[in-house]
Write an enzyme that holds these catalytic residues in place. Structure first.
Site, PDB file in Angstrom:
ATOM      1  N   THR A 128       0.823  -1.208   0.000  1.00  0.00           N
ATOM      2  CA  THR A 128       0.000   0.000   0.000  1.00  0.00           C
ATOM      3  C   THR A 128       0.858   1.260   0.000  1.00  0.00           C
ATOM      4  OG1 THR A 128      -0.165  -0.148   2.418  1.00  0.00           O
ATOM      5  CG2 THR A 128      -1.930  -1.168   1.125  1.00  0.00           C
ATOM      6  N   TYR A 129       0.196   2.417   0.011  1.00  0.00           N
ATOM      7  CA  TYR A 129       0.850   3.728  -0.067  1.00  0.00           C
ATOM      8  C   TYR A 129       1.991   3.829   0.934  1.00  0.00           C
ATOM      9  CZ  TYR A 129       1.353   8.825  -0.116  1.00  0.00           C
ATOM     10  OH  TYR A 129       1.856  10.097  -0.224  1.00  0.00           O
TER      11      TYR A 129
END
Length: 410
Positions: free
Chosen positions: A65-66
Site C-alpha cells: 500500500t501507499y
C-alpha cells in the site's frame, strides 16, 4: 580481591529468585520512518533507497500500500479484507502456506485502531497477488519484511519468563539473569529488533531451577576488563529516528512539548530527501553503514547563527502555522515576521568576521589533520580520524590529552 575471594569460597548461596512473565505485543504495521529504520539495520539500505523501493512496490508491482505514511495503525474496516489479503499473499508465494496455516484470524492486535489513523494507514500487502520474478533482490527483501509485520498481527503475543537470581559468595553479592521462552508467538515470523548486545549476552541464557537457600558450586571465575566506548555514528535509519525524536535534543520545555506533538524535523516523505541532499552537497558521507559529518559540515555549523541550527526553531514555526490554520495569524503576517527576523540576523552578523582555522596542529597520535571541536569544558582540537584515532590537543597547547578508558570488572 573479589575474584580471589569467590574462588576461595568455592560455594555461592542463593539469596533470592524472582521470576517475571513478560509479554511482548505484536509490532505495528510499518510507517515509512520505521520501515527506513529497520531496512537500514537489516539490509544496510539508505533512507532514500528504502523510499524508492517502497514506492516501486506500490506503483510498479502493486504489492504494498501507499508508502509515504506516518501511521502504523490500520482501520478496523480493513478487517473485512484480511481473507483477501492472505489469499493474495499465498498466491504470490506458495512457500508461505505453512506459515499461513498457523495464523489465527480472530486475534485483534493493537494495530486495528480507528482513533490512531491519520491521513494514511500503515504499509501492508495489497489485495492483489504479485510476481516475485519481476522484483529485484532488494525489493523482494523489503516486501517480505512488510508482509511479516502484517502476518504477525494474527499470531499470539511473544511470552517469556525473565528470572533474576541474587547470590552471595565470599562476602560478595552476585546476580544472574535468565530468559526462558514460553511462547514464540509472533517472533516466529518477525525477528525481534529490540534486544541489545547486553540482552543477548546476559538475558537469553536459561538458568537451572534455583530456590532461596540453595548452594551452588563455583566451577570457575574470571575477571573481565571492559572499556567505555564513544557513541557509535548514526546509520541513516538511526538518523531518521533522531529526526523524528528531535524533541529530546531541545531543552526549552515548551518547545520540547511542541516537537513531541509534531513529526519532528521533516516529515515521513521529506526526511530521506533531506539526508540525500546533505550527502550530495558533501555535508555527510557514508562509511560502511554509518553516516558522518564532513569538515564542510563542521565549518557550516560553526559559521551560521545559533538560532538557525536550533531545532527549537522548528517548534516555533509549527506554532505559527497552527495560528495560521486557526485564523489567529495570516500568511502575510507570518512572512513579514520571518523577513524582519532574517533582516535582523543579517544586519547583526554582517558586522562579524568569520575566521576559518587553517593552522590546525598535527595529531600527536597519528600525525593526521585535526579539527576544532566545542566540548563541554571548552574548545579543543580533535583528530579527524576519530574514532579510529582518539588523539586530542588542548587549545593553545601542543600536549596531547590522552583519552582515558574506564575499566570495569564483572
Amino acid at each position: 580481591t573479589a575474584l580471589s575471594a569467590i574462588k576461595q569460597a568455592g560455594m555461592a548461596n542463593v539469596i533470592s529468585v524472582t521470576t517475571e512473565r513478560v509479554k511482548e505485543s505484536q509490532p505495528l504495521a510499518f510507517d515509512l520512518g520505521t520501515l527506513q529504520q529497520v531496512c537500514s539495520a537489516k539490509f544496510g539500505l539508505g533512507a532514500q533507497d528504502t523510499l524508492d523501493i517502497a514506492q516501486s512496490l506500490y506503483e510498479t508491482h502493486k504489492a504494498t500500500t501507499y508508502p509515504r505514511s506516518d501511521c502504523g495503525y490500520l482501520p478496523e474496516s480493513m478487517l473485512a479484507e484480511v481473507p483477501a489479503v492472505l489469499k493474495a499473499v499465498a498466491k504470490s508465494d506458495p512457500n508461505i502456506v505453512q506459515v499461513l496455516s498457523r495464523l489465527d484470524k480472530t486475534i485483534r492486535s493493537r494495530v486495528w485502531n480507528d482513533k490512531k489513523i491519520t491521513a494514511h494507514h500503515g504499509i501492508i500487502p495489497t489485495l492483489e497477488p504479485t510476481d516475485f520474478s519481476k522484483m529485484s533482490e532488494k525489493e523482494l527483501a523489503v516486501y517480505k519484511l512488510i508482509r511479516s509485520y502484517y502476518l504477525a498481527q494474527f499470531l499470539p503475543v511473544h511470552e517469556y519468563d525473565r528470572t533474576v537470581v541474587e547470590l552471595s559468595c565470599g562476602n560478595n553479592r552476585l546476580k544472574a539473569t535468565g530468559k526462558q521462552i514460553v511462547s514464540q508467538g509472533w517472533h516466529s515470523v518477525v525477528k525481534a529488533e529490540k534486544e541489545t548486545d547486553d540482552d543477548v549476552e546476559n538475558k537469553s541464557q536459561v538458568l537451572p531451577p534455583l530456590s532461596e537457600g540453595m548452594q551452588c558450586k563455583v566451577i570457575s571465575a574470571e575477571l573481565k576488563q571492559l572499556a567505555t566506548l564513544p557513541p557509535k555514528p548514526y546509520t541513516e535509519g538511526e538518523l531518521i529516528r533522531a529526526m523524528k525524536g528531535i524533541a529530546k535534543f531541545v531543552s526549552d520545555p515548551r518547545l520540547k512539548q511542541k516537537l513531541k506533538e509534531t513529526t519532528g524535523l521533516g516529515t515521513e516523505a521529506t526526511r530521506a530527501g533531506i539526508i540525500k541532499a546533505l550527502l550530495q552537497r558533501n555535508y555527510l558521507v557514508t562509511k560502511s553503514k554509518s553516516v558522518r559529518a564532513t569538515e564542510a559540515a563542521f565549518k557550516l555549523i560553526d559559521a551560521v547563527p545559533p538560532a538557525i541550527i536550533d531545532p527549537g526553531m522548528t517548534a516555533l514555526w509549527e506554532q505559527a502555522l497552527e495560528s495560521i490554520e486557526s485564523g489567529e495569524m495570516t500568511m502575510d503576517s507570518f512572512l513579514a515576521k520571518q523577513t524582519q527576523w532574517l533582516q535582523q540576523l543579517i544586519q547583526h552578523y554582517s558586522k562579524s568576521v568569520l575566521i576559518i582555522e587553517s593552522n590546525s596542529p598535527k595529531c600527536p597520535e597519528c600525525n593526521g589533520q585535526m579539527r576544532k571541536v566545542n566540548g563541554k569544558n571548552g574548545p579543543f582540537w580533535s583528530c579527524k580520524n576519530y574514532p579510529s584515532c582518539s588523539g586530542i590537543v588542548s587549545i593553545g597547547s601542543s600536549k596531547t590529552k590522552k583519552s582515558r578508558k574506564r575499566k570495569t570488572a564483572e
